[in-house]
Enzyme design. Structure first.
Site, PDB file in Angstrom:
ATOM      1  N   SER A   1      14.432  21.392 -16.550  1.00 11.95           N
ATOM      2  CA  SER A   1      12.947  22.282 -16.594  1.00 11.95           C
ATOM      3  C   SER A   1      13.408  23.508 -17.315  1.00 11.95           C
ATOM      4  O   SER A   1      14.382  24.011 -17.327  1.00 11.95           O
ATOM      5  CB  SER A   1      12.315  22.424 -15.141  1.00 11.95           C
ATOM      6  OG  SER A   1      11.858  23.659 -15.378  1.00 11.95           O
TER       7      SER A   1
ATOM      8  N   HIS B   1       0.828  -1.277   0.241  1.00  9.89           N
ATOM      9  CA  HIS B   1      -0.062  -0.221  -0.114  1.00  9.89           C
ATOM     10  C   HIS B   1       0.897   1.267  -0.199  1.00  9.89           C
ATOM     11  O   HIS B   1       0.425   2.304   0.423  1.00  9.89           O
ATOM     12  CB  HIS B   1      -1.001   0.131   1.205  1.00  9.89           C
ATOM     13  CG  HIS B   1      -1.602  -1.177   1.432  1.00  9.89           C
ATOM     14  ND1 HIS B   1      -3.074  -1.434   1.023  1.00  9.89           N
ATOM     15  CD2 HIS B   1      -1.328  -2.333   2.148  1.00  9.89           C
ATOM     16  CE1 HIS B   1      -3.275  -2.672   1.366  1.00  9.89           C
ATOM     17  NE2 HIS B   1      -2.386  -3.114   2.146  1.00  9.89           N
TER      18      HIS B   1
ATOM     19  N   LYS C   1      15.554  21.833 -11.314  1.00  8.07           N
ATOM     20  CA  LYS C   1      14.935  20.483 -11.630  1.00  8.07           C
ATOM     21  C   LYS C   1      15.906  19.593 -12.346  1.00  8.07           C
ATOM     22  O   LYS C   1      16.586  19.939 -13.185  1.00  8.07           O
ATOM     23  CB  LYS C   1      13.460  20.754 -12.608  1.00  8.07           C
ATOM     24  CG  LYS C   1      12.465  21.309 -11.780  1.00  8.07           C
ATOM     25  CD  LYS C   1      11.910  20.660 -10.687  1.00  8.07           C
ATOM     26  CE  LYS C   1      11.072  19.284 -11.130  1.00  8.07           C
ATOM     27  NZ  LYS C   1       9.820  19.873 -11.794  1.00  8.07           N
TER      28      LYS C   1
ATOM     29  N   GLU D   1       9.295   8.537 -17.147  1.00  5.64           N
ATOM     30  CA  GLU D   1       7.845   8.845 -17.110  1.00  5.64           C
ATOM     31  C   GLU D   1       7.502   8.531 -18.598  1.00  5.64           C
ATOM     32  O   GLU D   1       6.353   8.145 -18.753  1.00  5.64           O
ATOM     33  CB  GLU D   1       7.769  10.705 -17.172  1.00  5.64           C
ATOM     34  CG  GLU D   1       7.850  10.832 -15.495  1.00  5.64           C
ATOM     35  CD  GLU D   1       8.118  12.253 -15.591  1.00  5.64           C
ATOM     36  OE1 GLU D   1       6.910  13.018 -15.290  1.00  5.64           O
ATOM     37  OE2 GLU D   1       9.171  12.890 -15.547  1.00  5.64           O
TER      38      GLU D   1
END
Ligand code: ARG
Length: 461
Positions: free
Chosen positions: A276, A155, A282, A289
């Site tokens: 970024s 979980h 970043k 992704e």
């Protein structure tokens, strides 16, 4: 003029040509198409269906076309619809009547069934090879992180102590199944459809065993209707690739979590991360992704083809021309994702200290604490409740279980002795999980060994 223009009184409408043509994407099958035609022509000659001189002319013509295509000298035409008719008309332009004899005892339905099947058959070892490379990377990383404790989750809540090696070996087990799924697909697809004709075989005395053997198949497909209309192999491939992408996508999700500041379990190599345009600090896990995102495409490819095939009457229907793009797309996607994913895992820096720190919080030794009491004679369910109370007390006081004093522990059960601190030590908790398949180093060594053996068996083939 179209090859099939004989019974028509008019030219095809331009829009119909556009809709009908598949050359834009099936030109990828040129090599398979020529290979199939070479085998077919030879067999026709050997069976006395066409003269041997024609076989020689066809063979020479086809090899010349192959060379020219590879040299980028051939421009395909939409007028000729697909790769099969393009090559046939090129051949006839080059060798005349012999070229016109090539299509004796054969149909395009035959050709497309053969070419597509051979293409899928060729791509499977490519993907398997990439997966084996990924397995090698996982083994290498796993070997380096067999003893450092990392929190295992259920979980997404800290659950019990594992090692990073154990975590990686879980993925290795999944990719291993992906390899065997693809191998199964390759085994089952290896029957030759050529000689099925349009759907009903042929009256010519062809030898389907000869062409099957020549083209590396185990034998001819046993039913001509099935021969031209079966696309199970494409669906099996897409299913296998969808499951593979699902595995990659789960792994990608974890990598994304792991390189967040909240986890910081790994640091990606600069070559496998992106920045970024506005936020100077970043470093984004775009590779992971995109792999996660592209999983959706591959599922779409599977759903698309399943839907195309649903409800099609026997035998060939033009709907089936829609089989190629999803398969090509899925193959291209997987062949792009697996190597870059492997390289990302290979080059990432693992931060075991951060894993260890995270393991220290979240009571991941609570089960071990209950097991301690159980081993001292308390029934497990009572031990479970007792430790539950301890966890609640610790949570209030901002402490871990091992930070409780022996007096505090004895207050809930006098079975607690000084040796409880050994039982609560996270390194011990992990090392003692030595059941088959568990995270203890001896067990991860066994798991890594099994994967390495799996790789070696395939390297030898
Ligand atoms: N381009 C077709 C396909 O990809 C080849 C088979 C065409 N057969 C036919 N009878 N029109 O499926």
């Amino acid at each position: 003029m179209k090859l099939w223009s004989g019974r028509f009184g008019k030219d095809t409408d331009a829009l119909v040509n556009e809709l009908n043509a598949s050359i834009g994407f099936d030109q990828r099958l040129y090599r398979e198409d020529i290979t199939g035609s070479l085998a077919h022509a030879k067999m026709l000659g050997d069976c006395g269906v066409i003269p041997k001189e024609d076989v020689a002319a066809i063979t020479e013509g086809l090899l010349g076309i192959l060379e020219d295509i590879e040299a980028g000298k051939v421009e395909f035409s939409a007028e000729n619809e697909d790769i099969h008719m393009n090559i046939e008309s090129l051949l006839t332009a080059r060798v005349g009547d012999a070229g016109k004899r090539l299509h004796t005892a054969r149909s395009r339905n035959d050709q497309v069934a053969l070419d597509f099947r051979m293409y899928v058959r060729e791509q499977i070892p490519v993907i398997v090879g990439q997966l084996l490379e990924l397995e090698r990377v996982l083994c290498r990383q796993a070997k380096q992180h067999q003893t450092a404790v990392m929190p295992g989750y259920t979980h997404l809540q800290r659950a019990q102590p594992i090692s990073f090696a154990q975590h990686l070996c879980a993925y290795a087990a999944m990719f291993r199944r992906d390899v065997t799924r693809l191998e199964d697909c390759a085994r089952r697809l290896n029957e030759c459809p050529l000689g099925s004709g349009a759907l009903a075989g042929t009256t010519y005395p062809i030898d389907r065993w000869q062409t099957a053997k020549e083209l590396g198949f185990d034998g001819p497909m046993g039913n001509s209707l099935d021969g031209v209309s079966d696309r199970d192999y494409a669906l099996e491939l897409l299913s296998g690739l969808s499951i593979l992408m699902m595995h990659l996508s789960r792994f990608a999700e974890e990598v994304i979590l792991w390189c967040s500041w909240e986890f910081k379990f790994v640091e990606l190599d600069d070559a496998y991360a992106t920045g970024s345009s506005i936020m100077p600090q970043k470093k984004n896990p775009d590779v992971a992704e995109l792999v996660r995102g592209k999983t959706g495409r591959v599922y779409g490819d599977l759903m698309g083809l399943l839907t195309v095939m649903k409800g099609l009457p026997l035998a060939y229907n033009k709907d089936m021309q829609e089989d190629k793009e999803p398969v090509f797309d899925a193959i291209d996607t997987v062949e792009m994702c697996v190597p870059v994913f492997a390289a990302m895992i290979d080059t990432m820096t693992v931060l075991p200290d951060n894993m260890r720190k995270a393991a220290g919080k979240g009571f991941i030794n609570a089960t071990d604490c209950a097991d301690y009491l159980t081993k001292k004679g308390m029934p497990f369910r009572d031990a479970y409740t007792t430790v539950g109370h301890l966890v609640a007390a610790c949570t209030q006081q901002g402490k871990t279980l091992e930070e409780l004093t022996l007096e505090e522990l004895k207050a809930v059960s006098d079975l607690f002795e000084a040796d409880v601190y050994d039982a609560l030590n996270l390194e011990n908790c992990m090392a003692l999980r030595a059941s088959y398949g568990g995270p203890a180093a001896a067990e991860t060594t066994r798991q890594i060994g099994a994967i390495e053996q799996f790789i070696q068996q395939r390297d030898k083939r």
